[in-house]
Design an enzyme around this catalytic site. Structure first.
Site, PDB file in Angstrom:
ATOM      1  N   LYS A 141      -6.973  10.467   1.605  1.00 49.23           N
ATOM      2  CA  LYS A 141      -6.597   9.138   0.929  1.00 49.23           C
ATOM      3  C   LYS A 141      -4.902   9.827   1.429  1.00 49.23           C
ATOM      4  CE  LYS A 141      -5.049   7.090  -3.578  1.00 49.23           C
ATOM      5  NZ  LYS A 141      -4.826   5.721  -2.570  1.00 49.23           N
ATOM      6  N   ASN A 174      -6.891  -5.379  -1.683  1.00 46.60           N
ATOM      7  CA  ASN A 174      -6.162  -4.089  -2.547  1.00 46.60           C
ATOM      8  C   ASN A 174      -5.347  -3.844  -2.577  1.00 46.60           C
ATOM      9  OD1 ASN A 174      -5.390  -1.214  -1.254  1.00 46.60           O
ATOM     10  ND2 ASN A 174      -7.242  -2.365   0.078  1.00 46.60           N
ATOM     11  N   ILE A 234      -3.488  -0.322  -3.671  1.00 51.13           N
ATOM     12  CA  ILE A 234      -3.163   0.638  -4.897  1.00 51.13           C
ATOM     13  C   ILE A 234      -2.235   0.980  -4.709  1.00 51.13           C
ATOM     14  CG2 ILE A 234      -4.205   2.787  -4.723  1.00 51.13           C
ATOM     15  CD1 ILE A 234      -6.240   0.711  -5.190  1.00 51.13           C
ATOM     16  N   GLY A 235      -1.214   0.879  -3.334  1.00 51.15           N
ATOM     17  CA  GLY A 235       0.159   0.874  -3.306  1.00 51.15           C
ATOM     18  C   GLY A 235      -0.118   3.445  -2.669  1.00 51.15           C
ATOM     19  N   LEU A 236      -0.611   3.458  -2.686  1.00 47.46           N
ATOM     20  CA  LEU A 236      -0.188   4.478  -1.830  1.00 47.46           C
ATOM     21  C   LEU A 236      -0.481   5.419  -2.986  1.00 47.46           C
ATOM     22  CD1 LEU A 236       1.875   4.731   1.105  1.00 47.46           C
ATOM     23  CD2 LEU A 236      -0.614   4.044   0.851  1.00 47.46           C
ATOM     24  N   CYS A 268       0.508   0.335   6.384  1.00 43.87           N
ATOM     25  CA  CYS A 268      -0.089   0.182   4.668  1.00 43.87           C
ATOM     26  C   CYS A 268       1.317  -1.283   4.065  1.00 43.87           C
ATOM     27  CB  CYS A 268       0.215   1.195   3.955  1.00 43.87           C
ATOM     28  SG  CYS A 268      -0.371   0.777   2.531  1.00 43.87           S
ATOM     29  N   LYS A 319      -1.980   4.998  13.247  1.00 44.61           N
ATOM     30  CA  LYS A 319      -2.866   4.177  12.659  1.00 44.61           C
ATOM     31  C   LYS A 319      -2.788   2.343  12.458  1.00 44.61           C
ATOM     32  CE  LYS A 319      -6.204   3.103   8.834  1.00 44.61           C
ATOM     33  NZ  LYS A 319      -6.932   3.253   7.514  1.00 44.61           N
ATOM     34  N   ILE A 377      -8.411  -0.954  12.903  1.00 48.57           N
ATOM     35  CA  ILE A 377      -7.378  -1.841  11.762  1.00 48.57           C
ATOM     36  C   ILE A 377      -7.174  -1.785  10.407  1.00 48.57           C
ATOM     37  CG2 ILE A 377      -7.171  -3.697  13.404  1.00 48.57           C
ATOM     38  CD1 ILE A 377      -8.716  -4.685  11.340  1.00 48.57           C
ATOM     39  N   ASN A 378      -6.227  -1.160  10.392  1.00 49.46           N
ATOM     40  CA  ASN A 378      -4.749  -0.995   8.937  1.00 49.46           C
ATOM     41  C   ASN A 378      -5.601  -2.399   8.310  1.00 49.46           C
ATOM     42  OD1 ASN A 378      -4.752   0.028   6.316  1.00 49.46           O
ATOM     43  ND2 ASN A 378      -3.137   1.282   6.864  1.00 49.46           N
TER      44      ASN A 378
END
Lengths: 306, 292
Positions: free
Chosen positions: A49, A73, A75-77, A134, A168, A194-195
């Site tokens: 992660k 999603n 999640i927010g890192l 992200c 990425k 892809i992200n």
């Protein structure tokens, strides 16, 4: 020819992988969560992660919502920062007997460069993947929506480490090619894409987003055609390995990405709903190559005819 | 290192037991041997829509001579959405994928003089296996020494509430453990007429609440009220939570709840740090907003 004559090894710059199957960042935790149930040593590598310079609590729940054939999603890192990662997670990751590619995200060019500098001297880090894309970091900048920003970040990272660098990229752009070209010119050894695809799920009765943070990133089988298109476009535009990501869950998916131009692939959302998918696909890859008379992965890469 | 495994299971039985409530038995070789009371496992149908697995609490493991290892893993589910509707269509012999055991389970409960289990609706499912271990009727998991009962059954009570009598499921299973059972229904069709938390509050006022450990499982508003009741009366309270989950084993960081920390709050994964939490550790509402 028998399956024993087939080699699965691929090279991503100076990084040698025993096979092209990797687990994508954000979909395998810090890997210890699956060790024992999933034979991670069978994989080409794992990408834990995203790590940031400082700890981040992440976004308020709900953080995921299922959509048709997909997962949205935000999640927010959520992570405890690079110091904690190096002290607590990296020692366990070093023992995995597979390549560990560390994914990092900075809020500034300086943070990206600092993260690379911190990882440069660490043993057990096979490569660094730069999360330039992200969609869930409020206040941050999606560097990879702009070639100039991408160039600046990758260049600063290149100056901070000798480890292989993987940029990425996001699909949330009109054309991923100029951004990929900028990343490679600035020193990236490979492009991964892809992200997630930026999306929104709505609870119309409450007139609210279904995710706590509002917008989110879409992943899973729903985005596979977008990912294949991006991989095909970028693989023809850059002179470096491309790593395909997006909705991969079967061996047919893997072969489609290789043919479209990917030299390796990352399994993402499928890890959530089919935890042992990665090693299973490694086991099926020889048979798929044999079925078309290929002895190496490289023979297949980018053989799509239009 | 993780302690769970993934396996494909054959359905042994699947039948309705109450309004919108079904019980399903699976021929499990891996999960059935390992799972402990209060733990859960993920269940998934082999299709892309719905895509993800869903978490289900262990209901019980039963001896089943025709199963591969002679054991059947049983769960009880409420039909609430598309996946649970599809589950009702499965017949014996059909297959599905599961992975587990997951989560901490009731082994994290502290010792106490009395144990009160409070179930709201389908939140009853985790408690049967715990009661079976307390009575010595069953032992769960690979280390039988952990199965030593910590409470005599005479010091255990169960409060079970549902919207109406038609939704009360598997009462016979709970009664057969010998637990003292108090029922409540929203419509008054059986037992106390109203939320199950109110008889709990009334009973806590009649005893030395400091000797009681209350364990709740059910809808979020009920759990919030239960935690408040316990705090007011001075009883310890643990809650078994369910939150939206993508993987169940700690990879996705979806299922978080907000917990108190020295400098405010942080998020913890329900699937690996829970699902059983000390209510005092949780920030009310779980979203973290109250703690900021």
């Amino acid at each position: 020819m028998s399956q024993a004559d087939i080699t699965l090894e691929v090279a991503i710059g100076t990084l040698k992988l025993q096979n092209p199957i990797l687990l994508a960042s954000g979909t395998c935790g810090y890997v210890h969560e699956m060790v024992g149930a999933v034979e991670v040593e069978q994989l080409g590598g794992v990408i834990p992660k995203t790590v940031t310079l400082h700890p981040r609590k992440g976004n308020p729940p709900p953080r995921t919502v299922e959509t048709p054939c997909g997962l949205l999603n935000s999640i927010g890192l959520d992570n405890d920062g690079i110091d904690h990662f190096i002290e607590h997670h990296l020692p366990a990751l070093r023992g995995l007997r597979t390549n560990v590619i560390v994914n990092v995200a900075g809020k500034s060019v300086a943070e990206f460069a600092e993260l690379c500098r911190r990882l440069d001297g660490q043993t057990g880090v096979a490569a660094i993947e730069l999360n330039l894309s992200c969609p869930n970091v409020s206040g941050g900048i999606d560097y990879a929506i702009d070639p100039a920003c991408t160039r600046e970040v990758v260049s600063a990272c290149r100056g901070s480490t000798r480890l292989p660098l993987i940029a990425k990229l996001t699909p949330n752009v009109t054309d991923p090619r100029p951004i990929a070209v900028a990343a490679v010119e600035a020193g990236a050894d490979a492009i991964s894409l892809i992200n997630t695809v930026l999306g929104l799920a709505v609870d119309w009765r409450r007139r609210k987003p279904r995710l706590g943070a509002g917008l989110g990133g879409l992943s899973g089988p729903a985005i596979k055609p977008i990912a294949l298109r991006c991989v095909w476009q970028v693989a023809r535009a850059v002179d470096c390995p491309v790593i395909g990501i997006g909705g991969i869950r079967t061996i047919d998916d893997v072969m489609e990405f290789l043919v479209a131009g990917a030299r390796a692939v990352q399994i993402g959302t499928a890890n959530f709903f089919d935890p042992t998918v990665g090693p299973r696909l490694v086991g099926q890859l020889r048979g798929a190559l044999e079925s078309i008379g290929a002895r190496t992965v490289a023979e297949v890469v980018g053989t799509l005819r239009l | 290192m993780a302690n769970w495994l993934a396996e494909r299971c054959r359905v042994l039985w699947n039948r309705p037991v109450a309004e919108r409530t079904w019980r399903m038995g699976l021929d499990s070789s891996a999960v059935a041997l390992r799972i402990r009371p209060g733990q859960f496992f993920m269940v998934r149908l082999d299709r892309e829509d719905p895509l993800l697995g869903r978490p289900y609490a262990l209901y019980q493991v039963v001896e089943w001579p025709s199963a591969t290892l002679g054991k059947a893993l049983e769960f009880v589910y409420l039909v609430v959405g598309r996946q649970t509707a599809l589950l009702t269509e499965l017949r014996p012999g059909d297959e599905l994928d599961i992975w587990g055991p997951l989560g901490n389970g009731f082994d994290v409960l502290p010792d106490s003089q009395e144990l009160w289990l409070v179930a709201g609706g389908i939140g009853q499912t985790p408690f049967l296996a715990l009661l079976q271990e307390i009575t010595g009727a069953r032992a769960y998991g690979l280390s039988p020494d952990r199965a030593r009962p910590r409470w005599p059954i005479g010091s255990v009570r169960m409060f079970y509430g549902a919207r109406s009598a038609r939704y009360l499921a598997c009462l016979g299973d709970f009664k057969s453990t010998g637990v003292r059972l108090s029922l409540a229904t929203d419509d008054g069709s059986v037992g106390y007429a109203g939320p199950v938390t109110e008889p709990v509050a009334a009973e806590l006022a009649r005893v030395d609440a400091s000797e009681v450990l209350v364990v709740g499982c059910g809808p979020e508003p009920m759990l919030r009220r239960l935690a408040d009741v316990c705090r007011e009366r001075g009883a310890r309270c643990f809650l078994s939570l369910e939150t939206p989950m993508a993987c169940g084993y700690g990879a996705c960081f979806s299922c978080v709840v907000s917990v108190r920390t020295g400098d405010g709050h942080d998020y913890r994964r329900v699937c690996v740090d829970g699902p059983v939490f000390d209510a005092e550790w949780l920030v009310e509402g779980g979203s973290g907003k109250a703690g900021q």
